[in-house]
Design an enzyme around this catalytic site. Structure first.
Site, PDB file in Angstrom:
ATOM      1  N   CYS A   9       0.857  -1.205   0.000  1.00  0.00           N
ATOM      2  CA  CYS A   9       0.000   0.000   0.000  1.00  0.00           C
ATOM      3  C   CYS A   9       0.886   1.245   0.000  1.00  0.00           C
ATOM      4  O   CYS A   9       0.595   2.223  -0.699  1.00  0.00           O
ATOM      5  CB  CYS A   9      -0.924   0.022   1.212  1.00  0.00           C
ATOM      6  N   ASP A  32      10.587  -6.287  -8.615  1.00  0.00           N
ATOM      7  CA  ASP A  32      10.837  -6.972  -7.348  1.00  0.00           C
ATOM      8  C   ASP A  32      12.213  -6.579  -6.838  1.00  0.00           C
ATOM      9  O   ASP A  32      13.191  -6.555  -7.589  1.00  0.00           O
ATOM     10  CB  ASP A  32      10.751  -8.493  -7.530  1.00  0.00           C
ATOM     11  N   ASN A  87       1.535 -16.464  -4.747  1.00  0.00           N
ATOM     12  CA  ASN A  87       1.614 -17.165  -3.468  1.00  0.00           C
ATOM     13  C   ASN A  87       0.452 -16.704  -2.595  1.00  0.00           C
ATOM     14  O   ASN A  87       0.248 -15.508  -2.423  1.00  0.00           O
ATOM     15  CB  ASN A  87       2.952 -16.869  -2.784  1.00  0.00           C
ATOM     16  N   GLY A  93       3.565 -19.806   0.822  1.00  0.00           N
ATOM     17  CA  GLY A  93       4.818 -19.085   0.564  1.00  0.00           C
ATOM     18  C   GLY A  93       4.674 -17.576   0.498  1.00  0.00           C
ATOM     19  O   GLY A  93       5.615 -16.883   0.121  1.00  0.00           O
ATOM     20  N   HIS A 100      -0.297 -10.040  -4.898  1.00  0.00           N
ATOM     21  CA  HIS A 100       0.609  -9.649  -5.979  1.00  0.00           C
ATOM     22  C   HIS A 100       0.850 -10.839  -6.887  1.00  0.00           C
ATOM     23  O   HIS A 100       0.938 -11.976  -6.433  1.00  0.00           O
ATOM     24  CB  HIS A 100       1.944  -9.123  -5.419  1.00  0.00           C
ATOM     25  N   HIS A 102       3.596 -12.386  -9.234  1.00  0.00           N
ATOM     26  CA  HIS A 102       4.990 -12.350  -9.698  1.00  0.00           C
ATOM     27  C   HIS A 102       4.985 -12.631 -11.197  1.00  0.00           C
ATOM     28  O   HIS A 102       4.291 -13.543 -11.661  1.00  0.00           O
ATOM     29  CB  HIS A 102       5.807 -13.470  -9.046  1.00  0.00           C
TER      30      HIS A 102
END
Ligand code: AMP
Ligand code: ZN
Length: 113
Positions: A9, A32, A87, A93, A100, A102
């Site tokens: 956020c 990332d 995840n 995980g 989100h 990946h």
């Protein structure tokens, strides 16, 4: 809508720095901080949603927009293919509890988390 103690956020609100590669009113994508491949970015909604386990049909619009952003950005990064990973929950995980996706790729041998 947002959570005070949530790092993603804060990234969405630009309260902490990140390398944003896409943003609009509803979602953003940023690199990332600890990439596992040549290209590795995360797609998040601006709304604080914890993970897929919390989602229902009310979320189908934002989830499909996030999913369709993945190939658009992957192509912009010059990828011919990519892996998407989501995840969900500590036992899945997940470490950051703001949903989100990946998106990563670019090396010959695909990395796994
Ligand atoms: P997950 O295990 O799916 O919750 O993954 C969280 C991901 O967020 C990890 O790949 C982290 O490297 C990444 N991450 C954590 N903090 C940041 C940050 N401030 N900026 C960019 N990525 C981050
Ligand atoms: Zn959040």
């Amino acid at each position: 809508m947002t959570m005070d103690n949530c790092i993603f956020c804060k990234i969405s609100q630009k309260k902490i720095p990140s390398t944003i590669v896409y943003e609009d009113e509803e979602m953003l994508a940023f690199k990332d901080i600890n990439p596992i491949d040549k290209v590795h970015f995360l797609i998040i909604p601006r709304e604080h949603i914890v993970n897929l386990m919390e989602c229902n049909l009310d979320h189908q619009d934002i989830l499909s927009k996030m999913l369709l952003l993945a190939p658009k950005l992957a192509k912009e990064f010059g990828l011919k293919g990519f892996r998407t990973m989501i995840n969900s929950g500590k036992e899945g995980g997940q470490e950051v509890f703001h949903i989100h996706f990946h998106v990563y790729g670019g090396s010959e041998k695909l990395a796994k988390l």
